[in-house]
Design a protein around this motif. Sequence first.
Motif, PDB file in Angstrom:
ATOM      1  N   THR A 103     -23.271  61.170   5.956  1.00 52.42           N
ATOM      2  CA  THR A 103     -23.900  61.238   7.273  1.00 52.42           C
ATOM      3  C   THR A 103     -25.263  61.921   7.210  1.00 52.42           C
ATOM      4  N   GLU A 104     -25.480  62.726   6.182  1.00 54.02           N
ATOM      5  CA  GLU A 104     -26.765  63.412   6.037  1.00 54.02           C
ATOM      6  C   GLU A 104     -27.570  62.890   4.855  1.00 54.02           C
ATOM      7  N   ASP A 142     -25.502  52.044   6.842  1.00 56.29           N
ATOM      8  CA  ASP A 142     -25.706  52.583   8.184  1.00 56.29           C
ATOM      9  C   ASP A 142     -24.377  52.709   8.933  1.00 56.29           C
ATOM     10  N   GLU A 143     -23.485  51.740   8.772  1.00 58.75           N
ATOM     11  CA  GLU A 143     -22.192  51.801   9.444  1.00 58.75           C
ATOM     12  C   GLU A 143     -21.285  52.856   8.813  1.00 58.75           C
ATOM     13  N   SER A 166     -17.447  51.134  14.098  1.00 57.08           N
ATOM     14  CA  SER A 166     -17.913  51.098  12.713  1.00 57.08           C
ATOM     15  C   SER A 166     -16.859  50.535  11.763  1.00 57.08           C
ATOM     16  N   ALA A 186     -22.233  55.548   7.153  1.00 60.21           N
ATOM     17  CA  ALA A 186     -22.757  56.893   7.396  1.00 60.21           C
ATOM     18  C   ALA A 186     -22.803  57.238   8.878  1.00 60.21           C
ATOM     19  N   GLY A 187     -22.941  56.224   9.740  1.00 57.56           N
ATOM     20  CA  GLY A 187     -23.146  56.499  11.158  1.00 57.56           C
ATOM     21  C   GLY A 187     -21.895  56.911  11.901  1.00 57.56           C
ATOM     22  N   ASN A 188     -20.719  56.415  11.458  1.00 56.80           N
ATOM     23  CA  ASN A 188     -19.453  56.751  12.110  1.00 56.80           C
ATOM     24  C   ASN A 188     -19.527  56.508  13.618  1.00 56.80           C
ATOM     25  N   ARG A 189     -20.065  55.343  13.974  1.00 58.10           N
ATOM     26  CA  ARG A 189     -20.227  55.015  15.385  1.00 58.10           C
ATOM     27  C   ARG A 189     -19.007  54.251  15.905  1.00 58.10           C
ATOM     28  N   PHE A 236     -17.446  59.513   0.458  1.00 58.35           N
ATOM     29  CA  PHE A 236     -18.094  59.562   1.765  1.00 58.35           C
ATOM     30  C   PHE A 236     -18.533  60.965   2.176  1.00 58.35           C
ATOM     31  N   THR A 237     -18.245  61.981   1.350  1.00 56.91           N
ATOM     32  CA  THR A 237     -18.683  63.327   1.702  1.00 56.91           C
ATOM     33  C   THR A 237     -20.209  63.380   1.733  1.00 56.91           C
TER      34      THR A 237
END
Length: 311
Positions: free
Chosen positions: A100-101, A152-153, A161, A155-158, A96-97
């Motif tokens: 997000t980008e 999307d979930e 999630s 990477a988004g860390n909303r 997961f590193t």
Amino acid sequence: MRNDQLSEVFDLVEIRGVVAGGFAARGPWVARSPCVDSLKLIAMVSGHGRLLTDGIDEAIELAPGDVAILTNRSWLQHEGGTGAGPRRQIGPEENFTGLTEADRSTDDIVIGTAVDINPAGRELLLQTMPPVGHVRASAATSMRGLLDQLFDEVAGNRTGSAFAIRQYAQLLVLSALRAYLDQAEVPPGWLRVLTDERLRPALELMHSEPGKPWGLEDLACAAAMSRSSFARHFRAVAGVPPLTYLSRYRMLLAQRALRGADVRVGSLAVDLGYASEAAFSTAFKRETGESPLRYRHRARNERPIPHGAAV
């Protein structure tokens, strides 16, 4: 909605998808790791990759939206990317590193999902799966969108999630297995019999009233087949005779009941169609290798083993 035996058995064997990790990479890369899960999915969200593992002679080429299903493998190597220079080693600690980008238009993005399943389910499912199955996105169009939503979930860390990831992981397992059933010649076993339309009426009887003393004549009549034709077709599809299948299904129900509520063994025997508690206990021990009470004690005291971090 019509009776859905596949969903019912999925619940009985407690299939659960767990996102185990993922990474995004640009340029040449390679990821090597042991396989600690008996069933695992490797999803190529974007980009391209080549996957090697024990049991196959040639690498599997994964395109965007493709999923590899690994069964009882001990190691895997996944590589991809273009450009000059040596391949960058991607280790398990990088799960997961940088997601997000990550950019789906330029990056190779991989997500690994472990499939939890109880011991009875492992015996039933894994015997019908190849060492490696390749589900192509071109033949499973819904899976492409599902992978995008899962990414999307992740990477988004909303907010929420973690809950969404669990649901998408479940759907990914179902979608991959459905696509595998559509694309491959599935060997005899429970995956094949549960999706056989000719046998569906007979299966509905066994699943809806498992304690009833179903005979071959009853089941063949429900399937609109002669006894001999029904018996031959059922065995060819399931790998076992109809009444053996019914007995094993009863044992799945018994194991779930013993893991959960404090049901009396005698009552359970009656509900599942056995003439006595002793007859049920003998059948249960023959199927599982231990008595109902010993199974209950062990199952309730076991603790799940955490997944490894490797993709």
